[in-house]
Design an enzyme around this catalytic site. Structure first.
Site, short mmCIF file in Angstrom:
data_model
loop_
_atom_site.label_atom_id
_atom_site.label_comp_id
_atom_site.label_asym_id
_atom_site.label_seq_id
_atom_site.Cartn_x
_atom_site.Cartn_y
_atom_site.Cartn_z
N GLU A 292 0.82 -1.22 0.00
CA GLU A 292 0.00 0.00 0.00
C GLU A 292 0.86 1.27 0.00
O GLU A 292 0.76 2.12 0.89
CB GLU A 292 -0.96 -0.01 1.21
CG GLU A 292 -1.98 -1.13 1.14
CD GLU A 292 -2.98 -1.10 2.30
OE1 GLU A 292 -2.70 -0.40 3.29
OE2 GLU A 292 -4.03 -1.77 2.21
N GLU B 25 -6.43 -7.99 -0.74
CA GLU B 25 -6.93 -7.95 0.63
C GLU B 25 -8.42 -7.65 0.64
O GLU B 25 -8.89 -6.81 -0.13
CB GLU B 25 -6.23 -6.86 1.45
CG GLU B 25 -4.77 -7.08 1.76
CD GLU B 25 -4.22 -5.98 2.65
OE1 GLU B 25 -5.02 -5.27 3.30
OE2 GLU B 25 -2.98 -5.80 2.67
#
Length: 715
Positions: free
Chosen positions: A166, A319
């Site tokens: 991320e 995710e």
């Protein structure tokens, strides 16, 4: 950014290898064994087998465990976990853990920590606590990637690489400032060119030496918007540069394995068009808020956008949550069946991988209330039973991997527009770009129209209809591309706040929307945003109907365009509000006001009918239908007959996925239907889908027909 076809074919081969090794769709999630005693590891491996897990992501947050002090490494525990996974038939997505620089590194080099715009420094104790421009951070993270590549490239459990996590920290510190200045010198040939691009004559901001150029830290009041736009571009580029450096290290050791990093939902900092072009697959972390009844619509937009970033190539859910998501202020858990439904929604919209954060729910730390595949209560739970059931179902869908979705409608989504539009100090500084895009996406989703997303560099010829919501920034080349698209027979729908500024964030003169005035056949002399307290104006439509608009209006003049709706109240009474212009062989509609949802739906429905675009299947409200079809294996470099190849010979696989997002049963006619790959039963005609129910119908068609429906391998 466009992607070279050879790079796409190479990535496709790596993904084929991945799914052959996994036996179909990837299923699993982040595994953090360093948080648990060794006696738990074997239990985890056995439970993973029970759940049907075939891929886990390791080492995402493990820098401090792998490099315990400067140049002192401990890989023994990771060796053992890698071996354990292999012994139990579970593949590994191995991560480089540089999202979390260890405390010893921060202590030695405290200026690694990023600075905020006001000059204060981030504190240690979270994640992403680094300035990506810091030379020591880059050196140390690349050295660790080298060590991991050397050690694990040939490990039999390794299936792919996961770089960082991320990406996102923005720094205004001295290292970022130095790198920003270097980035600007590469972009602009001289200070004169920079001064012109940034309009520095306004407010006397002219630079006479490169050392005067700094990051746009906190000013007294407002800050130069062109400078800030370039800083957004620099921030994305600098993080991407580091990702590419790590990718290249790993590629030398593992030329045949996919390499990715994970994107985030509606994430503004990074231009994912540029990022996706440098990866083997786009991968998304997606956490819809269970409190929102229509959270699946925003999720759908993100799914279609992620699929589009690499020209329709299958993508990865990297995710998601099984239940509660710790980031929300009220930590509501997903209702039974919603995790399964959301997973199939991602598959319906092009995903070939369903992964979760995380395998075992942490007992401490910030995310201890974030749900997992195995929650605090252990495996004897509703959630783990759902995890196991989904894992078993996905085993029957191996033939779906590699198939693609076809779209005849595209929506323009561009990070330059996003950055420029939300810099503030504009006629409507509260405008939210993603909400504007979602307003135009929602009626298409509800109508079961498959949508691609494009940017200013995309090829448009495959689309019958292109929609531009608030496409605020357009280059000259992009404006010409959209003009040529309409001239060649395309249909274009443009909303307010489009074509306003050029690539330097400078207003285009001669009336709004300057870049698109010619193709729209209309222009605005003045913007008239309405008050934010619910102020509305009335509209009258060409067919005699009435409607309303709020939030935004413009003083519009029709030149060559026909007027579809006019203002019937307020200061603009009698002026056009919506126009349609014939241009070359095509048409362009301009919606200069934020019209009510019903009128927007009607306008889009009219354009869809005129463009000959129909849904994959007629279905009641709340039932989503998508088709995934195998393209010609020769077009994608497939090995005939393997998993995800679409078969061989003259037949090509086609899958119709039907999902009931309603909390009550819905009836839908699937016509000729097919074999439901989940149950193995033939399905045709009218069927009743239970609440949150799913069908995955395998259709069989002639290869030539399916290729025609699917269009080109990539747009």
């Amino acid at each position: 950014m466009t992607i070279d076809p050879e790079d796409l074919r190479a990535a496709e081969k790596r993904l084929q290898l991945l799914h052959r090794q996994l036996g179909g769709i990837a299923y699993g999630g982040d595994y953090n064994p360093e948080q648990w005693p060794r006696e738990v590891w074997l239990e985890d491996a056995k439970l993973m087998q029970q759940a049907g897990v075939n891929l886990v992501t390791l080492a995402v947050f493990s820098w401090s465990r792998l490099e315990t002090s400067d140049a002192v490494f401990d890989f023994e525990w990771l060796d053992d976990v890698m071996d354990l996974m292999h012994q139990h038939g579970i593949g590994v997505d191995l991560a480089t853990p540089d999202a979390v620089p260890p405390a010893w590194l921060v202590e030695q080099y405290p200026d690694i920590m990023p600075e905020r715009p006001d000059g204060t420094t981030f504190g240690f104790g979270s994640r992403q606590h680094f300035d990506v421009s810091h030379p020591v951070y880059r050196e140390k993270s690349l050295a660790l990637a080298e060590k991991m590549g050397e050690r694990y490239a040939q490990h039999p459990a390794l299936r792919m690489w996961h770089v960082g996590n991320e990406y996102g920290p923005t720094s205004y510190g001295p290292w970022a400032e130095k790198a920003f200045r270097q980035w600007l010198r590469r972009k602009y040939s001289s200070l004169d060119e920079l001064n012109e691009a940034w309009s520095t004559a306004v407010w006397g901001q002219i630079y006479t030496d490169w050392n005067q150029v700094r990051v746009p830290a906190q000013p007294r009041t407002w800050s130069n918007p062109s400078r800030r736009l370039d800083f957004h571009r620099f921030t994305s580029d600098s993080m991407l540069e580091h990702f590419k450096a790590e990718r290249d290290v790993l590629r030398r050791h593992s030329p045949d394995l996919p390499i990715v990093t994970n994107f985030m939902r509606f994430y503004k900092t990074n231009d994912y068009w540029a990022w996706a072009a440098q990866e083997d697959a786009a991968a998304l972390d997606i956490y819809p808020d269970p409190r929102e009844d229509d959270a699946h619509v925003a999720a759908a937009l993100n799914f279609d956008l992620t699929r589009s970033l690499r020209h329709g190539q299958p993508w990865m859910v990297m995710e998601q949550a099984t239940g509660a998501v710790s980031q929300w202020s009220v930590n509501v858990s997903k209702l039974p069946g919603k995790m399964r439904l959301g997973s199939y929604q991602a598959i319906a919209q092009g995903a070939d991988s369903i992964l979760f954060f995380q395998w075992r729910q942490a007992k401490g730390g910030t995310e201890r209330y974030h749900s997992a595949m195995v929650n605090h209560a252990g495996p004897n739970t509703r959630i783990f039973r759902e995890v196991c059931e989904l894992g078993q179902e996905l085993k029957s869908l191996g033939g779906l991997t590699g198939t693609r979705s076809a779209a005849k409608v595209a929506i323009v989504f561009d990070w330059d527009c996003w950055w420029a539009l939300e810099l503030g100090n504009s006629p409507r500084s509260d405008l939210n770009y993603t909400e504007e895009v979602l307003r135009f996406y929602r009626p298409l989703f509800d109508a079961n129209i498959t949508v691609d997303f494009v940017n200013a560099n995309s090829e448009l010829s495959a689309y019958s209809l292109v929609i531009m919501p608030a496409s605020y920034l357009l280059t000259d080349a992009a404006a010409e591309k959209f003009e040529n698209y309409v001239s060649d027979g395309g249909r274009l729908v443009v909303s307010y706040l489009s074509g306003i500024v050029d690539q330097d964030n400078t207003i285009r003169l001669g009336g709004y929307p300057g870049a698109l005035r010619n193709v729209l056949g209309a222009w605005s002399e003045e913007m008239h945003p309405l008050a934010g307290d619910g102020e509305q104006v009335k509209l009258s439509t060409l067919d005699g109907g009435t409607s309303s608009a709020s939030y935004w209006t413009e003083h519009l003049h029709a030149e060559t365009a026909d007027v579809l709706a006019s203002y019937s109240s307020g200061r603009l009474a009698g002026a056009p509000a919506i126009t349609r212009n014939s241009f070359g062989q095509g048409t362009a509609v301009y919606i200069s006001a934020r019209v009510e949802d019903g009128l927007l739906k009607q306008l889009l429905d009219d354009e869809l009918r005129s463009a000959g675009v129909e849904p994959e299947l007629a279905a009641p409200t709340g039932v989503q239908v998508r088709r995934r079809t195998a393209l010609n294996p020769a077009d994608l470099g497939h090995d005939a007959g393997g998993s995800g190849t679409g078969g061989s010979g003259d037949a090509a696989k086609s899958f119709l996925l039907v999902l009931n997002h309603n909390d009550a049963p819905s009836r839908v006619n699937v016509l000729d239907g097919g074999i439901d790959r989940i149950s193995g039963q033939p399905i045709r005609g009218e069927v009743e889908l239970p609440a949150n129910g799913v069908l995955v119908l395998e259709e069989v068609s002639v290869l030539e027909e399916s290729t025609t429906k699917a269009g080109k391998p990539w747009h």
